[in-house]
Design an enzyme around this catalytic site. Structure first.
Site, PDB file in Angstrom:
ATOM      1  CE1 TYR A 198       0.556   1.719   4.297  1.00 19.45           C
ATOM      2  CE2 TYR A 198       0.841  -0.651   4.521  1.00 19.45           C
ATOM      3  CZ  TYR A 198       1.011   0.634   5.016  1.00 19.45           C
ATOM      4  OH  TYR A 198       1.634   0.845   6.218  1.00 19.45           O
ATOM      5  CB  CYS A 199       1.840   3.900  -1.607  1.00 15.87           C
ATOM      6  SG  CYS A 199       0.975   3.765  -3.185  1.00 15.87           S
ATOM      7  CB  THR A 200      -0.039   8.430  -0.371  1.00 18.42           C
ATOM      8  OG1 THR A 200       1.156   8.451   0.397  1.00 18.42           O
ATOM      9  CG2 THR A 200      -0.956   9.564   0.088  1.00 18.42           C
ATOM     10  N   GLY A 202      -1.821   5.054  -4.281  1.00 25.87           N
ATOM     11  CA  GLY A 202      -1.754   3.891  -5.155  1.00 25.87           C
ATOM     12  C   GLY A 202      -0.692   3.917  -6.231  1.00 25.87           C
ATOM     13  CB  ILE A 227      -3.662   5.543   2.998  1.00 22.71           C
ATOM     14  CG1 ILE A 227      -2.500   4.559   3.168  1.00 22.71           C
ATOM     15  CG2 ILE A 227      -4.234   5.918   4.360  1.00 22.71           C
ATOM     16  CD1 ILE A 227      -1.244   5.196   3.733  1.00 22.71           C
TER      17      ILE A 227
END
Length: 343
Positions: A198-200, A202, A227
């Site tokens: 996951y990241c901020t 995508g 997220i």
């Protein structure tokens, strides 16, 4: 034809404050083949300047990565404009959980070699062979699987203030630094574990998932929309929130609160705190975590040395930050021996 900002950040902030009109903070990205990034950049700037859009946008031959602030009254026209671009029609817009009039104070559309600095040779693997995208509900189920390894693809200063429960959070300064570290750490589990990333919003996972599949990982998943979208779905669907703390964002807000947990501490006194600031000394501009008490005592500075510098006349301060050698010290992300309580 205006292709640059005519107003300073200070002037824009005052204007936004006086107008008091609602604005939406949002982000989006799209990988696409853009033949002439410079021409596309100019097209965006002219159209978005007219709509009073502000933000930071990177355009490259491989696509676009945008973080924006759009006047609420102009959102319909903004959406109509991007839907009129064939590769942006119905692109997912990650709309922020928290909005701020001054999340961005200028419109910056820049042409870059890549929309994310990943350090990868895209010709060496199939960038379209990506991992399986999962929504918030599917993501939560994966986290309950004992064979899942959850990896945070963000940098240390992002994960320090917020991350998912049980996530591996590499202590890295850049996205490119994390790629080889993660592969090495998980090299013995390429077939028997589920690699979930996951990241901020995508975008980092889009490239990373294809890269790890190329490197031999058999079960690769990524959180759709990152997220930002996860928090939205959790709220709308009444799902369990497995994220702790704040989501770091790359605008003047610096963070959106996803849960009430405070998992970080002030880098100067050690008290619980997850508020990022930049050192008031422009020749330093260090990004670090500072509580209200230290903010007042230290005059928004990271050290006593920087406190002394901000007392100097402006011209002397300007001289201190001039030159290539000094500029290389600016924009560090929480890496300083002056910070006694940095993890």
């Amino acid at each position: 034809m205006q292709l640059y900002n005519k107003m300073s950040a200070k002037e824009r902030a005052a204007m936004l404050e006086e107008a008091g009109e609602d604005r939406l903070t949002l982000s989006f990205y799209q990988y696409a083949n853009i033949g002439n990034p410079e021409l596309f950049r100019n097209h965006l700037f002219v159209a978005w300047d007219e709509l009073q859009v502000l933000g930071r946008i990177y355009v490259a031959k491989e696509g676009i990565n945008a973080q924006l602030s759009v006047p609420a009254k102009n959102f319909g026209n903004f959406k109509e404009f991007i839907d009129g671009i064939y590769f942006l029609e119905n692109v997912r817009l990650n709309i922020a959980i928290e909005h701020d009039l001054k999340s961005f104070l200028k419109l910056k559309v820049k042409v870059r070699h890549k929309i994310v600095a990943d350090g990868l040779n895209d010709n060496s693997f199939d960038v379209t062979n990506k991992g399986i995208h999962v929504d918030a509900e599917g993501f939560n189920k994966l986290l309950e699987d004992p064979d899942t390894v959850l990896v945070d693809m963000r940098n240390h200063y992002e994960s320090e203030i917020g991350h998912f429960k049980g996530a591996v959070t590499p202590d890295v300064d850049t996205f490119r630094d994390s790629l080889d570290i993660i592969e090495e750490d998980l090299k013995d589990h390429k077939e028997d574990k589920k690699l979930v990333m996951y990241c901020t919003g995508g975008i980092r996972c889009e490239k990373a998932s294809a890269y790890y599949k190329h490197k031999g990982f058999k079960n690769v998943f990524q959180l759709e929309g990152g997220i930002i979208e996860y928090a939205r779905q959790v709220e709308n669907k009444g799902l369990e929130n497995k994220f702790l703390g704040k989501n770091f964002v790359f605008d003047h807000r610096r963070g959106e609160r996803i849960s009430e947990d405070i998992i970080a501490n002030c880098h100067q006194c050690g008290e619980p705190c997850d508020t990022h600031v930049n050192c008031a000394n422009e020749a330093c501009h260090l990004l670090f975590i500072q509580c209200e008490s230290c903010r007042e005592t230290m005059q928004e500075c990271c050290s006593t040395e920087c406190q002394e510098i901000i007392q100097l006349p402006y011209e002397e301060q300007k001289k201190l930050r001039s030159g290539q050698h000094n500029s290389n010290k600016i924009f560090k992300k929480g890496r300083s021996e002056k910070l006694k309580f940095k993890k």
